[in-house]
Write a protein that holds these residues in place. Structure first.
Motif, PDB file in Angstrom:
ATOM      1  N   VAL A 100       0.836  -1.201   0.000  1.00  0.00           N
ATOM      2  CA  VAL A 100       0.000   0.000   0.000  1.00  0.00           C
ATOM      3  C   VAL A 100       0.871   1.251   0.000  1.00  0.00           C
ATOM      4  O   VAL A 100       1.829   1.341   0.769  1.00  0.00           O
ATOM      5  N   ILE A 101       0.527   2.198  -0.868  1.00  0.00           N
ATOM      6  CA  ILE A 101       1.178   3.518  -0.832  1.00  0.00           C
ATOM      7  C   ILE A 101       0.403   4.422   0.114  1.00  0.00           C
ATOM      8  O   ILE A 101      -0.734   4.113   0.491  1.00  0.00           O
ATOM      9  N   ALA A 102       0.984   5.551   0.443  1.00  0.00           N
ATOM     10  CA  ALA A 102       0.278   6.546   1.261  1.00  0.00           C
ATOM     11  C   ALA A 102      -0.797   7.204   0.395  1.00  0.00           C
ATOM     12  O   ALA A 102      -0.559   7.485  -0.780  1.00  0.00           O
ATOM     13  N   PRO A 103      -1.995   7.452   0.952  1.00  0.00           N
ATOM     14  CA  PRO A 103      -3.001   8.201   0.189  1.00  0.00           C
ATOM     15  C   PRO A 103      -2.444   9.588  -0.120  1.00  0.00           C
ATOM     16  O   PRO A 103      -1.811  10.205   0.732  1.00  0.00           O
ATOM     17  N   PHE A 104      -2.685  10.035  -1.358  1.00  0.00           N
ATOM     18  CA  PHE A 104      -1.893  11.162  -1.856  1.00  0.00           C
ATOM     19  C   PHE A 104      -2.714  12.386  -2.246  1.00  0.00           C
ATOM     20  O   PHE A 104      -2.184  13.332  -2.800  1.00  0.00           O
ATOM     21  N   PHE A 105      -4.023  12.384  -1.985  1.00  0.00           N
ATOM     22  CA  PHE A 105      -4.781  13.631  -2.239  1.00  0.00           C
ATOM     23  C   PHE A 105      -5.034  14.314  -0.901  1.00  0.00           C
ATOM     24  O   PHE A 105      -4.379  15.294  -0.565  1.00  0.00           O
ATOM     25  N   LEU A 106      -5.924  13.781  -0.106  1.00  0.00           N
ATOM     26  CA  LEU A 106      -5.994  14.221   1.287  1.00  0.00           C
ATOM     27  C   LEU A 106      -4.948  13.375   2.014  1.00  0.00           C
ATOM     28  O   LEU A 106      -5.127  12.179   2.198  1.00  0.00           O
ATOM     29  N   LYS A 107      -3.853  14.020   2.369  1.00  0.00           N
ATOM     30  CA  LYS A 107      -2.671  13.256   2.789  1.00  0.00           C
ATOM     31  C   LYS A 107      -2.582  13.088   4.298  1.00  0.00           C
ATOM     32  O   LYS A 107      -2.984  13.988   5.044  1.00  0.00           O
TER      33      LYS A 107
END
Ligand SMILES: CC(=O)N[C@H](C=O)[C@@H](O)[C@H](O)[C@H](O)CO
Ligand SMILES: CC(=O)C(=O)O
Length: 308
Positions: A100-107
């Protein structure tokens, strides 16, 4: 030592499941790559719909069974619910792990917030090894991996390791140094610097270039294991010459796909917007460079599929 590749499979902007079986054979037989990272950066996982991601993952599982060692499926998404759905699906189809990557819009703005997100995804597949995919240049989430790893197993019992796609070797080295007691996998993701990461304790590598430089990279890994450091360095420099050359031309997922098509002869199709297909000039120059570096003889190069 594992080398993983992250192929993408679409043609005319639709996913093309029919080439995955051939591609499994190609990776195993021609590149010596037996571990696959599905739906990551190279696979444009974040540009696919959830249903497409499920189909691609299933096809890799079906065609890779008995041929591949490990299939790790990237299930990161902006929506926690979608990510959990993909995690459950990965477990159902028998994947060997999820990443899993870090969520990248609302971070996530700090380590604890990021861990809480990852924990909820991991909990949807409680029997699957969990990897955090650290790729700050693309996610914009710059929380240091070394900080994140501190105490992570208490929060995420299935935590198995890290795919580290960043050039900060201080951060990477400290991930290894501070977790010597754990049996974590430290998978490095900057292919042009892999040898330095091996010295720092990397236990494997996941990268886009292993799709076509897998064999060469395996030779470097072999030399490193034999403690033949001058050969290992020669292999790394050779890989660097190619990557340095294409980086100057403008290198990303589109260009990777064109090179994958050129080298394997298997049509990888164009990328999906917002990406655009690599230019003819790029392909010609990359091809000439592959030949001059002796990565391939010209008879191996098959670019008849590039326009398809
Ligand atoms: C940003 C990106 O795509 N990183 C890939 C893996 O994570 C790498 O494999 C690079 O493509 C490679 O190291 C070339 O720079
Ligand atoms: C290869 C790789 O690292 C990716 O596609 O995410």
């Amino acid at each position: 030592m594992n080398v993983m590749a992250g192929p993408l499979l679409s043609s005319s902007r639709e996913i093309n499941l029919s080439v995955i079986g051939r591609y499994v054979d190609y990776l195993v037989e021609e590149q010596g790559v037996k571990n696959i990272f599905v739906n990551g950066t190279t696979g444009e996982g974040l540009s696919l719909s959830i249903s497409e991601r499920r189909q691609v993952a299933e096809e890799w599982m079906t065609k890779g069974r008995n041929k591949l060692d490990q299939i790790v499926i990237h299930v990161g998404a902006l929506s926690l619910k979608e990510s959990q759905e993909l995690a459950r699906h990965a477990a159902e189809i028998g994947a060997d792990g999820i990443a899993v990557i870090a969520p990248f819009f609302l971070k996530p703005w700090n380590k604890d917030v990021l861990i809480n997100f990852l924990k909820e995804v991991a909990a949807a597949a409680p029997a699957l090894p969990f990897y955090y995919y650290h790729i700050p240049a693309l996610t914009g989430v710059k929380i240091r991996a070394e900080e994140l790893l501190d105490g992570i197993q208490e929060k995420i019992p299935t935590f198995q390791g890290l795919k580290f796609s960043d050039t900060d070797l201080l951060d990477f080295g400290q991930c290894v140094d501070q977790n010597r007691e754990q049996q974590f996998a430290f998978l490095f993701g900057v292919d042009e610097q892999l040898l330095s990461a091996l010295v720092m304790g990397a236990t494997g590598a996941v990268g886009s270039t292993y799709n076509y430089l897998g064999k060469k990279t395996n030779q470097m890994l072999e030399a490193f294991e034999q403690k033949d450091f001058s050969s290992a360095l020669n292999h790394q420099f050779c890989i660097q010459r190619f990557i340095n050359f294409v980086l100057k031309l403008g290198f990303g997922v589109s260009q990777t796909k064109a090179i994958m098509t050129l080298v394997s002869g298997i049509p990888m199709g164009p990328p999906r917007p917002p990406l655009q297909r690599a230019s003819r000039e790029f392909i010609d120059e990359a091809k000439a460079r592959l030949e001059s570096l002796d990565f391939l003889s010209s008879t191996d190069l098959k670019d008849g599929n590039l326009e398809s």
